[in-house]
Design a protein around this motif. Structure first.
Motif, PDB file in Angstrom:
ATOM      1  N   LYS A  70       0.790  -1.224   0.000  1.00 34.72           N
ATOM      2  CA  LYS A  70       0.000   0.000   0.000  1.00 34.72           C
ATOM      3  C   LYS A  70       0.827   1.280   0.000  1.00 34.72           C
ATOM      4  CE  LYS A  70      -3.592   0.122   2.718  1.00 34.72           C
ATOM      5  NZ  LYS A  70      -4.487   0.012   3.888  1.00 34.72           N
ATOM      6  N   THR A  71       2.055   1.227   0.524  1.00 34.35           N
ATOM      7  CA  THR A  71       2.836   2.453   0.715  1.00 34.35           C
ATOM      8  C   THR A  71       3.576   2.825  -0.569  1.00 34.35           C
ATOM      9  OG1 THR A  71       3.151   1.783   3.021  1.00 34.35           O
ATOM     10  CG2 THR A  71       4.513   3.608   2.194  1.00 34.35           C
ATOM     11  N   ILE A  72       3.203   3.943  -1.154  1.00 35.23           N
ATOM     12  CA  ILE A  72       3.824   4.403  -2.399  1.00 35.23           C
ATOM     13  C   ILE A  72       5.300   4.710  -2.148  1.00 35.23           C
ATOM     14  CG2 ILE A  72       3.761   6.151  -4.213  1.00 35.23           C
ATOM     15  CD1 ILE A  72       1.309   4.358  -4.144  1.00 35.23           C
ATOM     16  N   GLY A  73       6.152   4.270  -3.045  1.00 36.54           N
ATOM     17  CA  GLY A  73       7.581   4.554  -2.951  1.00 36.54           C
ATOM     18  C   GLY A  73       8.381   3.508  -2.211  1.00 36.54           C
ATOM     19  N   VAL A  74       7.713   2.569  -1.549  1.00 33.36           N
ATOM     20  CA  VAL A  74       8.420   1.512  -0.832  1.00 33.36           C
ATOM     21  C   VAL A  74       8.744   0.373  -1.798  1.00 33.36           C
ATOM     22  CG1 VAL A  74       8.061  -0.373   0.816  1.00 33.36           C
ATOM     23  CG2 VAL A  74       7.576   1.968   1.490  1.00 33.36           C
ATOM     24  N   ASN A  75      10.000  -0.074  -1.776  1.00 30.86           N
ATOM     25  CA  ASN A  75      10.395  -1.162  -2.685  1.00 30.86           C
ATOM     26  C   ASN A  75      11.089  -2.313  -1.972  1.00 30.86           C
ATOM     27  OD1 ASN A  75      12.995  -0.151  -2.186  1.00 30.86           O
ATOM     28  ND2 ASN A  75      12.891   1.195  -3.988  1.00 30.86           N
ATOM     29  N   GLY A  76      11.016  -2.345  -0.645  1.00 30.87           N
ATOM     30  CA  GLY A  76      11.654  -3.446   0.073  1.00 30.87           C
ATOM     31  C   GLY A  76      11.505  -3.277   1.572  1.00 30.87           C
ATOM     32  N   LEU A  77      12.203  -4.151   2.288  1.00 28.11           N
ATOM     33  CA  LEU A  77      12.216  -4.114   3.746  1.00 28.11           C
ATOM     34  C   LEU A  77      13.617  -3.732   4.207  1.00 28.11           C
ATOM     35  CD1 LEU A  77      10.255  -7.421   4.525  1.00 28.11           C
ATOM     36  CD2 LEU A  77       9.339  -5.133   4.074  1.00 28.11           C
ATOM     37  N   SER A  78      13.701  -3.004   5.290  1.00 33.63           N
ATOM     38  CA  SER A  78      14.998  -2.582   5.813  1.00 33.63           C
ATOM     39  C   SER A  78      15.710  -3.769   6.457  1.00 33.63           C
ATOM     40  CB  SER A  78      14.821  -1.473   6.852  1.00 33.63           C
ATOM     41  OG  SER A  78      14.269  -2.006   8.053  1.00 33.63           O
ATOM     42  N   ALA A  79      16.999  -3.595   6.709  1.00 35.16           N
ATOM     43  CA  ALA A  79      17.777  -4.661   7.353  1.00 35.16           C
ATOM     44  C   ALA A  79      17.202  -4.985   8.733  1.00 35.16           C
ATOM     45  CB  ALA A  79      19.238  -4.226   7.482  1.00 35.16           C
ATOM     46  N   ARG A  80      16.775  -3.947   9.444  1.00 39.93           N
ATOM     47  CA  ARG A  80      16.221  -4.163  10.785  1.00 39.93           C
ATOM     48  C   ARG A  80      14.937  -4.998  10.712  1.00 39.93           C
ATOM     49  NH1 ARG A  80      14.430   0.714  14.929  1.00 39.93           N
ATOM     50  NH2 ARG A  80      14.493  -0.488  16.879  1.00 39.93           N
ATOM     51  N   THR A  81      14.110  -4.720   9.714  1.00 40.22           N
ATOM     52  CA  THR A  81      12.860  -5.466   9.542  1.00 40.22           C
ATOM     53  C   THR A  81      13.142  -6.906   9.128  1.00 40.22           C
ATOM     54  OG1 THR A  81      11.718  -3.428   8.904  1.00 40.22           O
ATOM     55  CG2 THR A  81      10.644  -5.504   8.335  1.00 40.22           C
ATOM     56  N   LEU A  82      14.061  -7.086   8.189  1.00 38.72           N
ATOM     57  CA  LEU A  82      14.412  -8.432   7.746  1.00 38.72           C
ATOM     58  C   LEU A  82      14.966  -9.259   8.906  1.00 38.72           C
ATOM     59  CD1 LEU A  82      16.088  -7.570   4.330  1.00 38.72           C
ATOM     60  CD2 LEU A  82      13.983  -8.884   4.634  1.00 38.72           C
ATOM     61  N   ARG A  83      15.791  -8.621   9.712  1.00 37.47           N
ATOM     62  CA  ARG A  83      16.369  -9.315  10.865  1.00 37.47           C
ATOM     63  C   ARG A  83      15.276  -9.681  11.870  1.00 37.47           C
ATOM     64  NH1 ARG A  83      21.258  -6.259  13.034  1.00 37.47           N
ATOM     65  NH2 ARG A  83      22.309  -7.527  11.458  1.00 37.47           N
ATOM     66  N   ALA A  84      14.354  -8.761  12.096  1.00 33.81           N
ATOM     67  CA  ALA A  84      13.263  -9.029  13.041  1.00 33.81           C
ATOM     68  C   ALA A  84      12.395 -10.187  12.551  1.00 33.81           C
ATOM     69  CB  ALA A  84      12.416  -7.773  13.228  1.00 33.81           C
ATOM     70  N   LEU A  85      12.154 -10.238  11.226  1.00 32.67           N
ATOM     71  CA  LEU A  85      11.388 -11.351  10.661  1.00 32.67           C
ATOM     72  C   LEU A  85      12.156 -12.656  10.814  1.00 32.67           C
ATOM     73  CD1 LEU A  85       9.956  -9.820   7.351  1.00 32.67           C
ATOM     74  CD2 LEU A  85       8.622 -10.657   9.287  1.00 32.67           C
ATOM     75  N   TYR A  86      13.440 -12.606  10.547  1.00 34.73           N
ATOM     76  CA  TYR A  86      14.271 -13.810  10.634  1.00 34.73           C
ATOM     77  C   TYR A  86      14.273 -14.357  12.070  1.00 34.73           C
ATOM     78  CZ  TYR A  86      18.152 -16.888   9.311  1.00 34.73           C
ATOM     79  OH  TYR A  86      18.920 -17.986   9.032  1.00 34.73           O
ATOM     80  N   ASN A  87      14.307 -13.457  13.018  1.00 32.72           N
ATOM     81  CA  ASN A  87      14.367 -13.871  14.423  1.00 32.72           C
ATOM     82  C   ASN A  87      12.995 -14.240  14.999  1.00 32.72           C
ATOM     83  OD1 ASN A  87      17.136 -13.474  14.517  1.00 32.72           O
ATOM     84  ND2 ASN A  87      16.937 -11.329  15.100  1.00 32.72           N
ATOM     85  N   ALA A  88      11.925 -13.889  14.257  1.00 30.97           N
ATOM     86  CA  ALA A  88      10.574 -14.158  14.757  1.00 30.97           C
ATOM     87  C   ALA A  88       9.974 -15.421  14.148  1.00 30.97           C
ATOM     88  CB  ALA A  88       9.663 -12.968  14.460  1.00 30.97           C
ATOM     89  N   ARG A  89      10.813 -16.242  13.525  1.00 32.41           N
ATOM     90  CA  ARG A  89      10.270 -17.431  12.878  1.00 32.41           C
ATOM     91  C   ARG A  89       9.555 -18.352  13.866  1.00 32.41           C
ATOM     92  NH1 ARG A  89      15.449 -19.677  10.141  1.00 32.41           N
ATOM     93  NH2 ARG A  89      16.279 -18.825  12.091  1.00 32.41           N
TER      94      ARG A  89
END
Length: 866
Positions: free
Chosen positions: A359-378
């Motif tokens: 939904k967010t215009i201009g966004v093309n990915g996830l930040s390193a902090r977000t990717l890390r949080a996802l990786y650690n929240a498996r």
């Protein structure tokens, strides 16, 4: 390690290197025989070091210059058949005879070292590295082997001072993007390059290069201390790097050459070095590749985290945050979590991340902090997560979004969220398909089909499949097709009928996600029947009203037909770029249009259909100023089945080209008349359409196939008709690699040479023995032959399935000719390296069971011959 000095030093070194490599190979190829692959690679590099030092000493260079290891060899690791890359570093103004250098390099080759060498002064190294990032990268990993240490130290100091970390990072990031595109942007190619593909070793090398250039250290542990990676991420990186390195080293050892691609004919051998064996329902290669894909996926995720962190360190201004809501920010075009433990505290935020990404215009990915949080929240993405009603609502909102659906689903798969939310999807990740026409793993194929469906609803892609886009424009609930695409192959590899199992899975999904009964029935129908329409279009006689009637009865309504058509086109397009062609597109569109008329109450009326086609054909003939009733002599010899099997354009073309060769009514046809062959560019837009008009003969189809086989044409479709005057009027769709530049010469060649072939008579030549592809050799298909009668047992449907090869269709045609079987229709379907061909045949021999068995046996023998 050292080497004994001998009179013939290169020969002595060659023997000692060969012995050392053999010992390493023995350990490499023993299942579970290597505990530390990096120690093995360092041992190979140390042997090369020792050999080079012996040769250097023998050459008498001393400290005049320096011998420097660069590239992968500079890291102090050497794969079994990798090049030994070296730099002969010369002092500024110093002179070394070129002949001495050439002799040294030649003796290195004589000693069995595959040298990649360059000779430069310190100044030349700096100027070349400034111009070429590949040179700069190789020199970044330079290591002193022997010679002047002072010269090497001066070089390293000047090189490090000249390094621009930010420019180097941008260049390597761009290089990585281009490399990924070259490998289709996915780690899941069925024959991946374990070094260069996304998720391969080169990705890890890139991280180390840019980190080293920026001064963050050389070892993974350095990045943990510096905060670029967590200790857990470093552990995962090292574990997956070791696996990829072991696979690559064993691949070299098995291939006995430098081979970094896990090609089909090496996968099983490499798998066996890991102790995998073929089992019922699972190949050894499948177990290996699944392990490889999971490692490559982890590398892809971890590499992205580290590259984003390094980018932020090098460009702190990019860290500006813009608030999206209480839990998320936008940072340099990426979504950033507000806190590292967001997902641990609130797992609902996991799917919200991807909804915001859409939904967010201009966004093309996830930040390193977000990717890390996802990786650690498996650990939080368990059965409760997948059964949570809030998550169900969020996922449905994602499917209803007007943009970003494909990208969001792909990102969810890359981050392992999709397989943890849709538990049944997890089994498709890295699942190979051994059917010779899918070029993607099951999960990647599913996402490719989703992409194809999605494009039907995007105006910018309307030019790709205009008819599909036209139908999609009138479709009210695109999300129904998205769900069907996600589930159509979700049960692949689980045993049983994947269509039926997938239908059960999607029914449960619909019930969980609150999808209404009517929509659920349609989705379930699509998943259960997603292979049916292609089967009807490519294997059955579309001119037969009973075929269309039975299919219309199965789909039941135009809404179901439209949905199934769109999913079918997307599915075939999502198997492989080579599987789809314009002819298949026409067959599917014809099936749709004829079934649509039947569903509207307009059941095919052969007489009315024939009259309509004749009128349209006459209109076309008038445009070419044909003499009045010039067509009549030909048409009087043709029955309803001819007009039902050809459209108006083909009927007009036949009349224009053939009518003057038809004897007037009452005058018998000449049984020795010359064959008439005419060809044109196919109106479908691919290959040639060829018509043959000649006195009929039992082996005519075989002779025509034999010609096309010898001339390197592939037959896509054949429609065979015998006129009442004893003439055969046969139409073929053929393709060849020589179109379209020389099509005029090609048309002339076909018309002349095929006619000469048919007039020559004589015995049928033996079929050619075509070269079998690597994929066919690795995954051979057991030939299958089915003979089934129609309801009146007047015509029989012959269906064959086999590995494709040159001469295959001709081999089948020779068997049919030998048994005097009359061919009425041939549908040739090539699916990658597999063929699924159907023939409508008749003949007296088909009425005896013994003769049927003989025909089937001969056909199987013909299909197996290679």
């Amino acid at each position: 390690m050292g080497f004994s000095v001998a009179v013939d030093l290169p020969a002595s070194l060659r023997e000692q290197l060969r012995a050392g490599k053999s010992a390493v190979f023995e350990r490499l190829l023993a299942p579970q025989g290597v505990r530390n692959i990096h120690a093995v690679l360092k041992e190979l590099a140390a042997e090369a070091d020792a050999a080079l030092r012996a040769l250097w000493q023998d050459a008498g260079f001393g400290d005049q210059l320096a011998l420097v290891a660069v590239g992968g060899y500079g890291r102090g690791e050497l794969f079994p058949y990798s090049d030994v890359d070296v730099l002969l570093l010369l002092p500024e103004g110093g002179e070394v005879e070129p002949a001495r250098l050439e002799t040294f390099i030649g003796r290195c080759w004589d000693a069995g070292l595959e040298i990649g060498s360059s000779v430069r002064t310190l100044g030349e190294c700096l100027s070349e590295s400034a111009k070429d990032v590949t040179v700069q990268t190789a020199l970044l990993e330079s290591r002193h082997v022997c010679g002047s240490k002072r010269l090497f130290t001066a070089f390293r100091k000047a090189f490090d001072e000249a390094m621009d970390p930010h420019a180097f990072f941008l260049a390597k990031s761009q290089e990585m993007r281009h490399r990924h595109l070259k490998h289709d942007g996915t780690p899941y190619s069925l024959e991946p390059n374990c070094k260069e593909s996304p998720g391969g070793l080169r990705d890890l090398h890139t991280v180390r290069w840019v980190a080293q250039a920026a001064g963050f250290g050389k070892r993974w542990e350095d990045y943990a201390r510096d905060g670029l990676a967590t200790p857990f991420e470093v552990k995962q990186i090292k574990r997956n790097e070791a696996l990829l390195s072991l696979i690559r080293a064993r691949l070299h050892a098995v291939a006995k050459r430098r081979e970094d691609r896990l090609v089909f004919d090496l996968q099983t051998a490499v798998a066996q070095t890991f102790g995998y064996e073929n089992e019922t329902g699972r190949r050894a290669s499948e177990a290996l590749m699944r392990r490889y894909y999971w490692a490559a996926k982890a590398v892809t995720q971890l590499t992205e985290i580290l590259m984003l962190n390094i980018a932020e360190r090098l460009n702190p201004q990019s860290a500006t945050l813009t608030r999206i809501n209480d839990r998320f920010f936008e940072k340099a075009g990426t979504i950033e979590v507000a806190s590292d433990d967001l997902y641990e505290k609130d797992p609902h935020a996991i799917l919200e991340t991807f909804l915001l990404y859409q939904k967010t215009i201009g966004v093309n990915g996830l930040s390193a902090r977000t990717l890390r949080a996802l990786y650690n929240a498996r650990g939080r993405m368990d059965s409760r997560f997948s059964n949570d009603k809030v998550n169900h609502a969020t996922f449905m909102r994602m499917l209803l979004e007007p943009r970003g659906i494909t990208h969001a689903m792909r990102l969810m798969n890359q981050t392992s969220v999709l397989g943890r939310y849709l538990r049944v999807f997890r089994g498709t990740v890295g699942q190979m398909q051994h059917d010779l026409f899918h070029v993607y793993t099951v999960d990647q194929h599913i996402l490719m089909v989703l992409r194809n469906v999605r494009r039907f609803f995007i105006a910018e892609h309307a030019h790709e499949y205009p008819f599909c886009s036209q139908l999609a424009a009138g479709w009210d609930k695109p999300w129904i097709l998205y769900v069907a695409a996600l589930f159509h192959d979700i049960a692949k590899g689980r045993g049983g009928d994947h269509s039926e199992l997938g239908a059960r899975d999607v029914r449960r999904f619909c019930q969980k996600h609150g999808i209404g009964r009517e929509d659920m029935r349609l989705i379930e129908f699509l998943v259960a029947n997603h292979l049916v329409m292609s089967n009807v279009a490519q294997k059955q006689d579309l001119s037969d009203p009973e075929v269309i009637g039975a299919f219309a009865q199965r789909v039941g309504s135009e809404r179901y037909l439209t949905a199934l058509y769109l999913l079918t086109v997307a599915d075939i397009r999502g198997t492989s770029p080579r599987v789809w062609n314009a002819w298949k597109g026409k067959l599917l569109e014809d099936t749709y249009r004829r079934t649509s008329r039947a569903l509207g109450g307009h059941l095919p009326d052969p007489d009315a259909e024939v009259e309509a086609r004749k009128r349209e054909a006459l209109t076309l003939l008038q445009l070419h100023a044909q003499p009045f009733e010039a067509h009549k002599a030909l048409w009087d010899t043709l029955d309803v089945s001819y007009f039902m099997r050809h459209d108006a354009g083909e009927i007009a073309w036949h009349a224009k080209k053939l009518s003057r060769f038809v004897a007037p009514k009452g005058i018998p046809a000449d049984p020795h008349a010359k064959a008439i062959v005419r060809a044109r560019l196919s109106p479908v837009g691919e290959g040639l359409q060829v018509v043959v008009y000649t006195p009929d003969q039992p082996d005519l189809f075989a002779r025509i196939c034999g010609y096309f086989d010898q001339a390197s044409f592939s037959i896509l479709d054949a429609r065979v008709h015998t006129a009442t005057n004893g003439y055969a009027l046969d139409t073929f769709q053929v393709v060849t690699t020589f179109l379209p530049e020389h099509y005029r010469e090609l048309i002339s060649m076909v018309e002349t040479n095929l006619a000469q072939t048919l007039d020559a008579w004589g015995e049928l030549p033996a079929p050619s023995r075509g070269r079998v592809s690597r994929r066919v050799r690795s995954f051979p298909i057991q030939p299958r032959v089915y003979l089934t009668p129609d309801e009146k047992a007047q015509r029989w449907l012959l269906t064959i399935s086999a590995s494709d090869r040159a001469g295959l269709l001709y081999s089948v045609a020779r068997v049919l000719a030998r048994h005097h079987l009359h061919l009425q229709l041939a549908k040739v379907t090539t699916l990658g390296e597999r063929v699924e061909d159907s023939f409508l045949i008749s003949g007296p021999e088909l009425h005896g069971q013994k003769a049927q068995l003989a025909i089937e046996t001969e056909l199987i023998d013909a299909l197996e011959a290679a």
